[in-house]
Scaffold this motif. Structure first.
Motif, PDB file in Angstrom:
ATOM      1  N   ASN A  39       2.203   2.135  -3.412  1.00 24.94           N
ATOM      2  CA  ASN A  39       1.179   2.583  -4.358  1.00 24.94           C
ATOM      3  C   ASN A  39       1.377   1.981  -5.749  1.00 24.94           C
ATOM      4  OD1 ASN A  39      -1.173   4.027  -4.912  1.00 24.94           O
ATOM      5  ND2 ASN A  39      -0.040   5.784  -5.712  1.00 24.94           N
ATOM      6  N   THR A  84      -8.603  -1.276  -5.356  1.00 24.56           N
ATOM      7  CA  THR A  84      -8.136  -0.013  -5.907  1.00 24.56           C
ATOM      8  C   THR A  84      -8.874   0.194  -7.236  1.00 24.56           C
ATOM      9  OG1 THR A  84      -6.308  -0.858  -7.275  1.00 24.56           O
ATOM     10  CG2 THR A  84      -5.866  -0.544  -4.913  1.00 24.56           C
ATOM     11  N   LEU A 131       0.829  -1.207   0.000  1.00 26.97           N
ATOM     12  CA  LEU A 131       0.000   0.000   0.000  1.00 26.97           C
ATOM     13  C   LEU A 131       0.862   1.254   0.000  1.00 26.97           C
ATOM     14  CD1 LEU A 131      -2.775  -1.042   2.557  1.00 26.97           C
ATOM     15  CD2 LEU A 131      -2.981  -0.912   0.069  1.00 26.97           C
ATOM     16  N   PHE A 145      -4.801   6.840   4.601  1.00 24.55           N
ATOM     17  CA  PHE A 145      -5.671   6.759   3.433  1.00 24.55           C
ATOM     18  C   PHE A 145      -7.077   7.186   3.836  1.00 24.55           C
ATOM     19  CE2 PHE A 145      -2.417   3.455   2.943  1.00 24.55           C
ATOM     20  CZ  PHE A 145      -1.847   3.824   1.739  1.00 24.55           C
ATOM     21  N   TYR A 149      -4.266   3.503  -5.515  1.00 29.30           N
ATOM     22  CA  TYR A 149      -4.714   4.006  -4.223  1.00 29.30           C
ATOM     23  C   TYR A 149      -5.881   3.162  -3.718  1.00 29.30           C
ATOM     24  CZ  TYR A 149      -6.013   7.509  -0.718  1.00 29.30           C
ATOM     25  OH  TYR A 149      -6.298   8.165   0.452  1.00 29.30           O
TER      26      TYR A 149
END
Length: 329
Positions: A141, A250, A138, A224, A145
């Motif tokens: 990336n 995502t 995460l 996030f 996202y």
């Protein structure tokens, strides 16, 4: 140069102690002073199995020479015991949940910082190689996202004929204070703090006031900004062993894990298991996560490098637990 050794006492000799004691006994930076446990039969078995000193009362703390402690008692005793230890300048590892009252948890954290002692809480899954890897993914990336997440934990802990204990009767009992706090912490570990919490369902299957299944939505605004849907059930008779599943979406990919394998699908595909990760630990029993957690606590002590991130999140977990428990559906 050989690192110094921490003299450690364990308070509570129940089931969870069997997961911690072998790691403490075998740890190169730990001298296990003994275990405090009021139950005679448990003390007898611990002496026979581990060949360690046992004591029947907290009064023993006054005459024992130690600088760190593992508090493995039922949650309702955490605050009283940890406060006594931290005020005495001891380093404290406390099993989850931290306490049953967020304000008491925050108080313990402040005492620890004031006295410059290491303070950690037993959210072991944040030390699990698979979930650490998901956090790394995460952070990079590479697959986009995160927009949403589902985390579920199921097990077969209690049934209609389960014997009564602190786990399924009274304050601090139930799935919310067992599986639930692990999943809440894991969500905070991956995505950061939450802005709001919405309890979606709660089921009391066997005892009034004891939650055996629940689901909730955590709205994250930390690392996030997304909603994490969590579900917990510790009464699923079809499950042999407790497990956690995570599914993160995502815009371009789906990231799925069952705790042993990570599968990434969508615009690109990747799949690997825990065996493909760096899982080298000095001692292995139930999983690498227990040794990683033990190492983190004692390395902070012997290196004089205190770290409060784990327990700061634990205070926040207690706040989320209370919100879920008190919300009326």
């Amino acid at each position: 140069m050989k690192k110094k050794t921490s003299k450690c006492i364990v308070i509570g000799g129940g089931r969870i102690a069997l997961s911690h004691l072998p790691h403490l006994i075998c740890h190169p930076n730990v001298e296990l002073v003994g275990v405090i446990e009021p139950n005679f039969m448990l003390r007898f078995m611990l002496r026979k199995i581990f060949r360690i000193n046992t004591f029947s009362s907290l009064k023993s703390l006054e005459r024992l020479n130690f600088d760190s402690a593992f508090v493995l008692t039922p949650p309702k005793l955490h605050y009283f015991i940890a406060k006594q230890l931290l005020n005495s300048g001891k380093h404290v590892f406390i099993e989850k949940p931290m306490t049953l009252n967020p304000s008491e948890s925050a108080e313990l954290l402040e005492i620890s910082k004031k006295n410059n002692t290491q303070f950690s809480c037993g959210y072991v899954y944040r030390y699990h190689p698979i979930f650490k890897e998901i956090k790394r993914i995460l952070g990079e990336n590479k697959y986009g996202y995160p927009l949403s997440c589902k985390i579920s934990m199921r097990g077969n802990v209690v049934a209609s004929d389960s014997p009564k204990s602190w786990r399924n009767v009274g304050k601090g009992s139930g799935c919310l204070y067992d599986y639930g706090c692990h999943v809440i912490d894991l969500s905070i570990f991956l995505f950061g703090k939450t802005e709001s919490v919405l309890c979606l369902s709660k089921e009391e299957l066997y005892q009034q006031g004891v939650i055996d299944r629940f689901s909730a939505e955590l709205n994250h605004t930390g690392l996030f900004k997304l909603s994490s849907n969590i579900t917990c059930d510790w009464s699923d008779e079809n499950v042999r062993k407790a497990g956690i599943e995570i599914e993160i979406k995502t815009k371009s990919h789906n990231i799925y894990s069952d705790g042993q394998k990570i599968t990434i699908s969508g615009e690109s595909f990747n799949s690997y298991s825990i065996r493909d990760l760096d899982t080298d630990v000095s001692f292995y029993l139930r999983g690498e996560e227990f040794q990683n957690q033990t190492d983190d606590f004692f390395e902070s002590i012997v290196d004089c490098n205190l770290n409060y991130l784990n327990v700061e999140d634990a205070v926040f977990v207690d706040e989320v637990i209370l919100q879920i428990y008190e919300q009326v559906i």
